[in-house]
Every structure is written in C-alpha cells, then in structure tokens.
Motif scaffolding. Structure first.
Motif, PDB file in Angstrom:
ATOM      1  N   LEU A 289       0.825  -1.212   0.000  1.00  0.00           N
ATOM      2  CA  LEU A 289       0.000   0.000   0.000  1.00  0.00           C
ATOM      3  C   LEU A 289       0.860   1.265   0.000  1.00  0.00           C
ATOM      4  CD1 LEU A 289      -2.899  -0.861   2.490  1.00  0.00           C
ATOM      5  CD2 LEU A 289      -3.075  -0.512   0.020  1.00  0.00           C
ATOM      6  N   ILE A 290       1.940   1.223   0.739  1.00  0.00           N
ATOM      7  CA  ILE A 290       2.816   2.406   0.809  1.00  0.00           C
ATOM      8  C   ILE A 290       3.435   2.689  -0.562  1.00  0.00           C
ATOM      9  CG2 ILE A 290       4.984   3.290   1.816  1.00  0.00           C
ATOM     10  CD1 ILE A 290       4.081   1.842   4.457  1.00  0.00           C
ATOM     11  N   ASP A 291       3.769   1.623  -1.291  1.00  0.00           N
ATOM     12  CA  ASP A 291       4.393   1.801  -2.620  1.00  0.00           C
ATOM     13  C   ASP A 291       3.420   2.254  -3.700  1.00  0.00           C
ATOM     14  OD1 ASP A 291       6.729   0.968  -1.575  1.00  0.00           O
ATOM     15  OD2 ASP A 291       6.658  -1.073  -2.386  1.00  0.00           O
ATOM     16  N   PHE A 292       2.160   1.954  -3.527  1.00  0.00           N
ATOM     17  CA  PHE A 292       1.186   2.104  -4.623  1.00  0.00           C
ATOM     18  C   PHE A 292       0.740   3.559  -4.811  1.00  0.00           C
ATOM     19  CE2 PHE A 292      -2.884   1.082  -6.785  1.00  0.00           C
ATOM     20  CZ  PHE A 292      -2.402   0.186  -7.719  1.00  0.00           C
ATOM     21  N   GLN A 293       1.033   4.095  -5.995  1.00  0.00           N
ATOM     22  CA  GLN A 293       0.698   5.493  -6.292  1.00  0.00           C
ATOM     23  C   GLN A 293      -0.299   5.554  -7.442  1.00  0.00           C
ATOM     24  OE1 GLN A 293       2.058   8.081  -4.467  1.00  0.00           O
ATOM     25  NE2 GLN A 293       3.016   6.494  -3.205  1.00  0.00           N
ATOM     26  N   ILE A 294      -1.201   6.515  -7.374  1.00  0.00           N
ATOM     27  CA  ILE A 294      -2.192   6.675  -8.442  1.00  0.00           C
ATOM     28  C   ILE A 294      -2.088   8.087  -9.003  1.00  0.00           C
ATOM     29  CG2 ILE A 294      -4.668   6.678  -8.973  1.00  0.00           C
ATOM     30  CD1 ILE A 294      -4.330   4.822  -6.084  1.00  0.00           C
ATOM     31  N   ALA A 295      -1.903   8.175 -10.318  1.00  0.00           N
ATOM     32  CA  ALA A 295      -1.716   9.487 -10.941  1.00  0.00           C
ATOM     33  C   ALA A 295      -3.018  10.283 -10.991  1.00  0.00           C
ATOM     34  CB  ALA A 295      -1.153   9.324 -12.345  1.00  0.00           C
TER      35      ALA A 295
ATOM     36  N   SER B 293      -0.147   9.059  -1.663  1.00  0.00           N
ATOM     37  CA  SER B 293      -0.508   8.014  -2.636  1.00  0.00           C
ATOM     38  C   SER B 293      -0.797   8.598  -4.004  1.00  0.00           C
ATOM     39  CB  SER B 293      -1.764   7.270  -2.152  1.00  0.00           C
ATOM     40  OG  SER B 293      -1.518   6.637  -0.935  1.00  0.00           O
ATOM     41  N   SER B 294      -0.586   9.899  -4.145  1.00  0.00           N
ATOM     42  CA  SER B 294      -0.887  10.579  -5.412  1.00  0.00           C
ATOM     43  C   SER B 294       0.384  11.228  -5.943  1.00  0.00           C
ATOM     44  CB  SER B 294      -1.964  11.646  -5.208  1.00  0.00           C
ATOM     45  OG  SER B 294      -3.052  11.114  -4.505  1.00  0.00           O
ATOM     46  N   GLY B 295       1.416  10.422  -6.054  1.00  0.00           N
ATOM     47  CA  GLY B 295       2.739  10.958  -6.399  1.00  0.00           C
ATOM     48  C   GLY B 295       2.997  11.147  -7.884  1.00  0.00           C
TER      49      GLY B 295
ATOM     50  N   LYS C 212      -7.322   2.172  -3.505  1.00  0.00           N
ATOM     51  CA  LYS C 212      -6.374   1.465  -2.630  1.00  0.00           C
ATOM     52  C   LYS C 212      -7.077   0.424  -1.759  1.00  0.00           C
ATOM     53  CE  LYS C 212      -2.485   3.220  -1.503  1.00  0.00           C
ATOM     54  NZ  LYS C 212      -1.267   3.967  -1.178  1.00  0.00           N
ATOM     55  N   LEU C 213      -8.310   0.731  -1.408  1.00  0.00           N
ATOM     56  CA  LEU C 213      -9.072  -0.231  -0.609  1.00  0.00           C
ATOM     57  C   LEU C 213      -9.328  -1.502  -1.431  1.00  0.00           C
ATOM     58  CD1 LEU C 213     -10.354  -0.543   2.155  1.00  0.00           C
ATOM     59  CD2 LEU C 213     -12.457   0.459   1.261  1.00  0.00           C
ATOM     60  N   ALA C 214      -9.733  -1.311  -2.689  1.00  0.00           N
ATOM     61  CA  ALA C 214      -9.981  -2.476  -3.556  1.00  0.00           C
ATOM     62  C   ALA C 214      -8.692  -3.268  -3.759  1.00  0.00           C
ATOM     63  CB  ALA C 214     -10.544  -2.008  -4.897  1.00  0.00           C
ATOM     64  N   TYR C 215      -7.600  -2.553  -3.908  1.00  0.00           N
ATOM     65  CA  TYR C 215      -6.285  -3.207  -4.072  1.00  0.00           C
ATOM     66  C   TYR C 215      -5.947  -4.025  -2.826  1.00  0.00           C
ATOM     67  CZ  TYR C 215      -1.133  -3.444  -4.587  1.00  0.00           C
ATOM     68  OH  TYR C 215       0.177  -3.861  -4.666  1.00  0.00           O
ATOM     69  N   ALA C 216      -6.123  -3.413  -1.657  1.00  0.00           N
ATOM     70  CA  ALA C 216      -5.799  -4.109  -0.401  1.00  0.00           C
ATOM     71  C   ALA C 216      -6.669  -5.356  -0.240  1.00  0.00           C
ATOM     72  CB  ALA C 216      -6.002  -3.160   0.779  1.00  0.00           C
ATOM     73  N   GLN C 217      -7.945  -5.221  -0.566  1.00  0.00           N
ATOM     74  CA  GLN C 217      -8.848  -6.384  -0.445  1.00  0.00           C
ATOM     75  C   GLN C 217      -8.405  -7.511  -1.381  1.00  0.00           C
ATOM     76  OE1 GLN C 217     -12.269  -4.078  -1.442  1.00  0.00           O
ATOM     77  NE2 GLN C 217     -13.005  -3.931   0.670  1.00  0.00           N
ATOM     78  N   ALA C 218      -7.957  -7.120  -2.571  1.00  0.00           N
ATOM     79  CA  ALA C 218      -7.494  -8.139  -3.526  1.00  0.00           C
ATOM     80  C   ALA C 218      -6.229  -8.821  -3.012  1.00  0.00           C
ATOM     81  CB  ALA C 218      -7.241  -7.496  -4.886  1.00  0.00           C
ATOM     82  N   LEU C 219      -5.400  -8.063  -2.304  1.00  0.00           N
ATOM     83  CA  LEU C 219      -4.169  -8.650  -1.744  1.00  0.00           C
ATOM     84  C   LEU C 219      -4.478  -9.641  -0.631  1.00  0.00           C
ATOM     85  CD1 LEU C 219      -1.934  -5.427  -1.561  1.00  0.00           C
ATOM     86  CD2 LEU C 219      -1.551  -7.391  -3.065  1.00  0.00           C
ATOM     87  N   LEU C 220      -5.685  -9.517  -0.091  1.00  0.00           N
ATOM     88  CA  LEU C 220      -6.076 -10.376   1.034  1.00  0.00           C
ATOM     89  C   LEU C 220      -6.616 -11.740   0.580  1.00  0.00           C
ATOM     90  CD1 LEU C 220      -6.322 -10.120   4.141  1.00  0.00           C
ATOM     91  CD2 LEU C 220      -8.659  -9.292   3.799  1.00  0.00           C
ATOM     92  N   VAL C 221      -6.976 -11.832  -0.683  1.00  0.00           N
ATOM     93  CA  VAL C 221      -7.588 -13.082  -1.171  1.00  0.00           C
ATOM     94  C   VAL C 221      -6.598 -14.242  -1.050  1.00  0.00           C
ATOM     95  CG1 VAL C 221      -8.486 -14.249  -3.235  1.00  0.00           C
ATOM     96  CG2 VAL C 221      -9.124 -11.866  -2.755  1.00  0.00           C
ATOM     97  N   ASP C 222      -7.083 -15.332  -0.483  1.00  0.00           N
ATOM     98  CA  ASP C 222      -6.262 -16.533  -0.343  1.00  0.00           C
ATOM     99  C   ASP C 222      -6.234 -17.251  -1.693  1.00  0.00           C
ATOM    100  OD1 ASP C 222      -5.189 -19.035   0.138  1.00  0.00           O
ATOM    101  OD2 ASP C 222      -6.185 -19.261   2.102  1.00  0.00           O
ATOM    102  N   ARG C 223      -5.187 -17.010  -2.469  1.00  0.00           N
ATOM    103  CA  ARG C 223      -5.159 -17.485  -3.866  1.00  0.00           C
ATOM    104  C   ARG C 223      -5.019 -19.001  -3.980  1.00  0.00           C
ATOM    105  NH1 ARG C 223      -6.253 -13.568  -6.786  1.00  0.00           N
ATOM    106  NH2 ARG C 223      -6.162 -11.698  -5.529  1.00  0.00           N
TER     107      ARG C 223
ATOM    108  N   ARG D 108      -9.993  -0.520   6.167  1.00  0.00           N
ATOM    109  CA  ARG D 108      -9.678   0.914   6.242  1.00  0.00           C
ATOM    110  C   ARG D 108      -8.602   1.249   7.275  1.00  0.00           C
ATOM    111  NH1 ARG D 108     -15.586   3.316   6.554  1.00  0.00           N
ATOM    112  NH2 ARG D 108     -15.741   1.451   7.847  1.00  0.00           N
ATOM    113  N   PRO D 109      -8.577   0.539   8.440  1.00  0.00           N
ATOM    114  CA  PRO D 109      -7.491   0.838   9.386  1.00  0.00           C
ATOM    115  C   PRO D 109      -6.101   0.529   8.806  1.00  0.00           C
ATOM    116  CG  PRO D 109      -9.260  -0.348  10.495  1.00  0.00           C
ATOM    117  CD  PRO D 109      -9.572  -0.390   9.029  1.00  0.00           C
ATOM    118  N   LEU D 110      -6.041  -0.416   7.895  1.00  0.00           N
ATOM    119  CA  LEU D 110      -4.764  -0.759   7.263  1.00  0.00           C
ATOM    120  C   LEU D 110      -4.317   0.387   6.335  1.00  0.00           C
ATOM    121  CD1 LEU D 110      -3.317  -3.449   7.701  1.00  0.00           C
ATOM    122  CD2 LEU D 110      -4.238  -4.244   5.532  1.00  0.00           C
ATOM    123  N   LEU D 111      -5.268   0.944   5.614  1.00  0.00           N
ATOM    124  CA  LEU D 111      -4.956   2.089   4.751  1.00  0.00           C
ATOM    125  C   LEU D 111      -4.490   3.275   5.593  1.00  0.00           C
ATOM    126  CD1 LEU D 111      -6.552   0.402   2.591  1.00  0.00           C
ATOM    127  CD2 LEU D 111      -7.304   2.582   1.684  1.00  0.00           C
TER     128      LEU D 111
END
Ligand code: RM4
Ligand code: MN
Ligand code: MN
Length: 426
Positions: free
Chosen positions: A42-48, A89-91, A345-356, A384-387
C-alpha cells in the motif's frame, strides 16, 4: 503550500489512539505477516491524478464552478502536491495537451519534483478543435479521409511526446473520438486502416523506453460507431503496432454490464494491458468517483490484476499505469480525488487479502460456494485501518478528507486564487 507537515503530525497525534485501537484489532485478525505484506504494498502504490480534473467539471448543459480552482499548470501541480501531502498516494500527475502545455519543461519538472511528483502518461487531444488550428476534426482525426487532417493529428501526438520527454514521462495515451454518427457514413475497414497507419507513425516517434496506450470507448452521445470502440479493437491496434503498444482500460468506456474483470484478465495474460483510467458510472461515461457506485466490481478487477500480475512476476506499483480519469460536477474536486484514491487502494488491499491457493483449490474442485466465500470474505473485511496505518507510516494524514476540511483548505485556495478562478480541462 497551504499545508505544513507539522499540521499533519499534529492531526495524526490527536487521532492516533482511536486509530491504534482499530488497527491492532484488525492486525491481530490478519496476522502480522499478512498485515506487513499488505502495508508495504500500500505504501508503494501510487495513483496518478489527471491535470484536467482539478477544476469543476461540467455536462453539456452547464458547469457550476466551485472556487479557488487552479488557474494554470503550476497551480494544478500545487493541488496535486497538496493531495500527495495528504495521502502520500498521489505521487504522479497525468497531463492533457493542449489544456496544459508545459512551456518550460525543466522548470515544470523541478516544480513537480519539489512536491515529490513525477509525470505519468501524456494525453493528446484530437477530439476538439483549438482556436488557431488549421484543419477541423469534425469528421475525425486519424481516421479522416483527408490526409492533411491525419498529418495534423499525427504531428500533434508527436508534439505531445516531445513535451512528455522534457518532463520525464514515459508514455502517451491516445484517446480518439473518431467514429461516425450515422450508418453508411464510414467505411469501417478504411477508417481502421487509416487510423492504424497514423498510429504507426506516432509509434515510430516514440522514444525507446516509452509506451503508447490505445484507449477504447464504446460510445459518445450522438455516435453510431467509434473507431476504437472496444478492447478487441484496441488490442488489434496494439498488436499490429508492436511491443511498445498497449491497451488502456477506462472503467467508464464499456457497454452496460460488460465484464471488465474478465477483459483485464485476458489483456494481462496477452501482455497487452498498459494502464487504467479509474472512475465509476451508472449509465454512461459518467466519470464519477472511483468505487462510488460499484465497489464490488472494482474489487473484482483488482482481484484479476493482482492475480495476473503475480502470475507474470510484475511489479504492482510500477509495471502498469494507474491513473484516475474523473470529472467532479457537484463535489470539491480535491475531496473527490482523495475519495477516489482511497477507494482504489481499498480495492487493491482487499485483492491482496484473497487466499489465492485456497481459491485455486476451490476452482479445481468445482466448489463454487467456497470460491464465492473466499472472494466475499476479502471484500467484506474492513481494511480501512490498514490504509490509515499505511498513511501514518508514510507521514500522510490518518484521514485526508478530515484534515482537508479541518484546515478549511478550500477556503485558503479561494483566498489565494479567487472565487471565479476556472481551470482548463473537462
Ligand atoms: C475521454 C477519455 C479520455 C479523456 C477525455 C477527456 O472520454 O476518457 O481518456 O482524455 O475523455
Ligand atoms: Mn479516459
Ligand atoms: Mn471517458
């Protein structure tokens, strides 16, 4: 900048106890390994942020301007700098030419760097006639029957690449509103060929380390056909152009109910997905706040993105272009953009949580209910607390919109720029 770093620190201090309580509860649920893994990403992820969406947008019926809108490119960069300070997150900023021509590229690049910003994809505009333009795009640009119009459009795109080079951008997004309004107006095959030839000339002018994104769109009001109408057509252009050409997916550019997550999955598999324009919509290309209407769809898209990128060993943060393309008609554009970034970022974090692994096993066993549970459990976990924790660690505000409001930042911008300032763009 109307915001100082001590104000962020002070705000965070006031809210830290409440945040800790929520974060620690969640971290215990997730386990420290998962928590830290997602936090790092999450810290690395930037959105233009798009330069054309920092002012109030409009519809064809009108525009109800707010106040304190950025009056020039420098002020637009300052606004994105403000967003980035609030959320870290908007770098990046994406420019539209000629709405935002950088007259002194080096100075603009330096100014952006002073806010920690880089330049994402450059956007050309051959969908409007400009005041001093010689030939009209009324009947299209790259598809036009007149070679002189096509050359004008090609040259414009090459100019945009040159502006981008001076800024350190690495990609060009081409969105065409070429098409036809009535059956019979256009020879589809010839329009495709002419467009392809134009794109080939633009492609030939790309620097070695650049990409070109071909954005598709199914419709415009008053259109019967669009010449880059869907992902199949964009994929065709991108494939014929070569390895530096990719498809760009704008979430508002599909026919109703299209399965965008499936499109994304296959484009990634074919190594032809280049980037994203995030927004949300109910009926057409509404350009509403990301995640405001269909948050589950946004999650499902990220679920495919994470899965596809991991399969190919791609870097989530840097291997695709992540951009917002929105228009703010009734909300403060800066608040709206903060909300979009948060939703993405929330959608991204949720996707990272999926047990693949478990998901693949459920699929192999045709255990449909289990597969659905796995996705929905991730989607229904409140991350949201993670974000907020990721923001805290990056020196951003625990609640960006909260701080923006507490400091009355819009009023500060109005004081500095006036109530009647109007930004170029949508
Ligand atoms: C289009 C498309 C393009 C954007 C223009 C302003 O619908 O989404 O990406 O540049 O709008
Ligand atoms: Mn777009
Ligand atoms: Mn659009």
């Amino acid at each position: 900048m109307p915001l100082e770093s001590y104000q962020i620190a002070q705000y965070n201090q006031q809210h830290e106890v409440a945040h800790r309580r929520k974060f620690e509860f969640l971290a215990e649920e997730l386990g420290s390994e998962t928590t830290e893994r997602i936090l790092g990403k999450l810290i690395d992820f930037q959105i233009a942020i798009p330069s054309w969406a920092l002012g109030t947008g409009g519809t064809r019926f009108g525009r109800f301007a707010g106040g304190g809108e950025p009056r020039n490119l420098e002020e637009k960069i300052a606004d994105v700098g403000l967003l980035h300070a609030l959320n870290r997150s908007s770098g990046a900023i994406s420019l539209h030419i000629p709405w935002d021509i950088p007259t002194d590229g080096e100075a603009i690049k330096q100014l952006a760097a002073s806010y920690g910003l880089v330049f994402d994809a450059m956007n050309s505009n051959t969908f409007q006639d400009q005041p001093n333009q010689e030939l009209s795009y009324k009947f299209g640009s790259l598809q036009h029957t007149d070679a002189a119009v096509r050359t004008q459009a090609i040259n414009h795109n090459i100019d945009v690449i040159r502006y981008g080079e001076a800024l350190g951008s690495k990609s060009l997004t081409v969105w065409l509103s070429d098409g036809s309004s009535f059956p019979g107006q256009l020879n589809f095959r010839k329009a495709f060929q002419r467009t392809l030839e134009g794109l080939q000339e633009i492609y030939a002018a790309l620097p070695a380390d650049w990409k070109i994104f071909v954005e598709y769109k199914a419709f415009e009001p008053n259109f019967y056909s669009t010449t880059v109408g869907d992902w199949g057509q964009s994929f065709l252009y991108a494939s014929k152009l070569g390895p530096k050409a990719y498809t760009l997916v704008d979430l508002g550019h599909h026919l109703p109910n299209a399965n965008i997550e499936q499109i994304v999955s296959l484009l990634l598999m074919e190594e032809k997905l280049g980037g994203f324009h995030f927004n949300d919509s109910k009926y057409g290309d509404d350009d509403l706040t990301a995640g405001s209407i269909k948050p589950y769809q946004l999650f499902l898209i990220f679920n495919e993105l994470v899965d596809g990128m991991d399969t190919r060993g791609m870097n989530h943060a840097s291997d695709l272009g992540w951009m917002i393309d929105a228009s703010h008609n009734v909300k403060d554009p800066l608040e709206d953009l903060l909300q979009s970034v948060e939703a993405i970022k929330l959608a991204y974090a949720q996707a990272l949580l999926v047990d693949r692994l478990a998901l693949e096993e459920a699929r192999t066993n045709n255990d449909v209910a289990a597969a659905q549970e796995l996705l929905q459990n991730a989607f229904r976990t409140d991350l949201r607390p993670l974000l907020a924790e990721a923001r805290l660690r990056a020196d951003a505000a625990l609640n960006p919109v909260g701080l923006y409001r507490e400091l009355s930042l819009r009023n500060k911008l109005i004081e500095a720029r006036g109530l009647k300032a109007v930004a170029t763009g949508l």
